[in-house]
Design an enzyme around this catalytic site. Structure first.
Site, PDB file in Angstrom:
ATOM      1  N   GLY A  45      60.320  -3.607  61.745  1.00 13.13           N
ATOM      2  CA  GLY A  45      60.444  -4.878  61.872  1.00 13.13           C
ATOM      3  C   GLY A  45      59.441  -5.830  61.528  1.00 13.13           C
ATOM      4  O   GLY A  45      58.217  -5.365  61.474  1.00 13.13           O
ATOM      5  N   GLN A  50      53.904 -13.018  61.371  1.00 14.35           N
ATOM      6  CA  GLN A  50      52.797 -11.819  60.860  1.00 14.35           C
ATOM      7  C   GLN A  50      52.527 -11.876  59.451  1.00 14.35           C
ATOM      8  O   GLN A  50      51.288 -11.055  59.068  1.00 14.35           O
ATOM      9  CB  GLN A  50      53.741 -10.500  61.128  1.00 14.35           C
ATOM     10  CG  GLN A  50      54.007 -10.184  62.614  1.00 14.35           C
ATOM     11  CD  GLN A  50      54.424  -8.990  62.844  1.00 14.35           C
ATOM     12  OE1 GLN A  50      55.981  -8.795  62.745  1.00 14.35           O
ATOM     13  NE2 GLN A  50      53.810  -7.795  63.168  1.00 14.35           N
ATOM     14  N   CYS A 106      52.818  -2.609  67.344  1.00 21.51           N
ATOM     15  CA  CYS A 106      53.228  -3.916  66.736  1.00 21.51           C
ATOM     16  C   CYS A 106      52.250  -3.813  65.394  1.00 21.51           C
ATOM     17  O   CYS A 106      50.943  -3.266  65.441  1.00 21.51           O
ATOM     18  CB  CYS A 106      52.767  -5.069  67.324  1.00 21.51           C
ATOM     19  SG  CYS A 106      52.905  -6.751  66.496  1.00 21.51           S
ATOM     20  N   LEU A 107      52.651  -4.400  64.302  1.00 17.57           N
ATOM     21  CA  LEU A 107      51.774  -4.156  63.000  1.00 17.57           C
ATOM     22  C   LEU A 107      50.540  -5.189  62.982  1.00 17.57           C
ATOM     23  O   LEU A 107      49.633  -4.926  62.647  1.00 17.57           O
ATOM     24  CB  LEU A 107      52.543  -4.346  61.578  1.00 17.57           C
ATOM     25  CG  LEU A 107      53.856  -3.536  61.469  1.00 17.57           C
ATOM     26  CD1 LEU A 107      54.596  -4.007  60.132  1.00 17.57           C
ATOM     27  CD2 LEU A 107      53.107  -2.118  61.103  1.00 17.57           C
ATOM     28  N   GLU A 149      60.863  -8.648  67.569  1.00 22.53           N
ATOM     29  CA  GLU A 149      60.603  -9.585  66.342  1.00 22.53           C
ATOM     30  C   GLU A 149      60.822 -10.956  66.893  1.00 22.53           C
ATOM     31  O   GLU A 149      60.113 -12.123  66.313  1.00 22.53           O
ATOM     32  CB  GLU A 149      61.271  -9.227  65.172  1.00 22.53           C
ATOM     33  CG  GLU A 149      61.132  -7.778  64.640  1.00 22.53           C
ATOM     34  CD  GLU A 149      59.590  -7.633  64.494  1.00 22.53           C
ATOM     35  OE1 GLU A 149      58.868  -8.646  64.104  1.00 22.53           O
ATOM     36  OE2 GLU A 149      59.100  -6.542  64.378  1.00 22.53           O
TER      37      GLU A 149
END
Length: 192
Positions: A45, A50, A106-107, A149
């Protein structure tokens, strides 16, 4: 085009996203770039904040989880084989079911994963990339990714769900991320 991911500590990750209209500039290209960025970063996601956009847009692909799961995991989640979809101007209408734990990452917060409790089911109103309105209920892993998200477009992060003691233990790692001392396998933008 693969876009850089905004790292923990950036103000935009704590900002509530604004709704957009069909005339948002280069929306189709932005969504295409988000898919490319998400896959290049090994994510499931990605939300607009982001990639440094303060809008209510996110993409998810829970099908990847099911394609890559172990044989003994098959059939465990009700949403198999998963969903690949873009969500614009999403709003939660209802949360339902039991809360369950799942190890999230989480990125924007590389190299940190923690168990987070979330409801089993979410009902959303949203528009798709063609601005067709939908109201739909999602469950299982797909609901979890959507909720993760969705939090991004509300200015929340998965670490906000951790108990204060656990967050205190992570403080050093989080500070390192915000100072650019942690590297990921993808390009990141670190706070100034």
């Amino acid at each position: 085009m693969i876009l850089p991911i905004v790292a923990y500590g950036a103000d935009i990750l704590r900002k509530e996203g604004r709704e957009i209209t069909p005339d948002y500039p280069n929306l189709a290209k932005l969504i295409e770039d988000m898919w490319e960025t998400m896959y290049a970063s090994n994510g499931v996601g990605l939300a607009a904040p982001q990639i440094n956009k303060d809008i209510r847009l996110f993409v998810i692909d829970s099908a990847q989880i099911f394609e890559n799961q172990e044989e003994d995991e098959k059939g465990k989640y009700p949403d198999e084989p998963g969903v690949k979809q873009a969500f614009i101007n999403a709003r939660i209408k209802e949360l339902d079911g039991e809360e369950w734990a799942y190890n999230e990452g989480c990125l924007s917060i590389p190299k940190i994963r923690e168990d987070v409790m979330r409801k089993e089911t979410v009902t959303l109103t949203y528009v798709d990339e063609n601005f067709v309105p939908h109201e739909k209920t999602f469950n299982g892993i797909t609901a979890r990714i959507i909720l993760h998200e969705y939090d991004h477009i509300e200015g929340k992060l998965f670490i906000d769900y951790l108990k204060p003691f656990k967050r205190k233990l992570l403080r050093g790692k989080l500070d390192d991320i915000s100072k650019g001392k942690v590297r990921a396998d993808y390009k990141m933008i670190f706070p100034k």
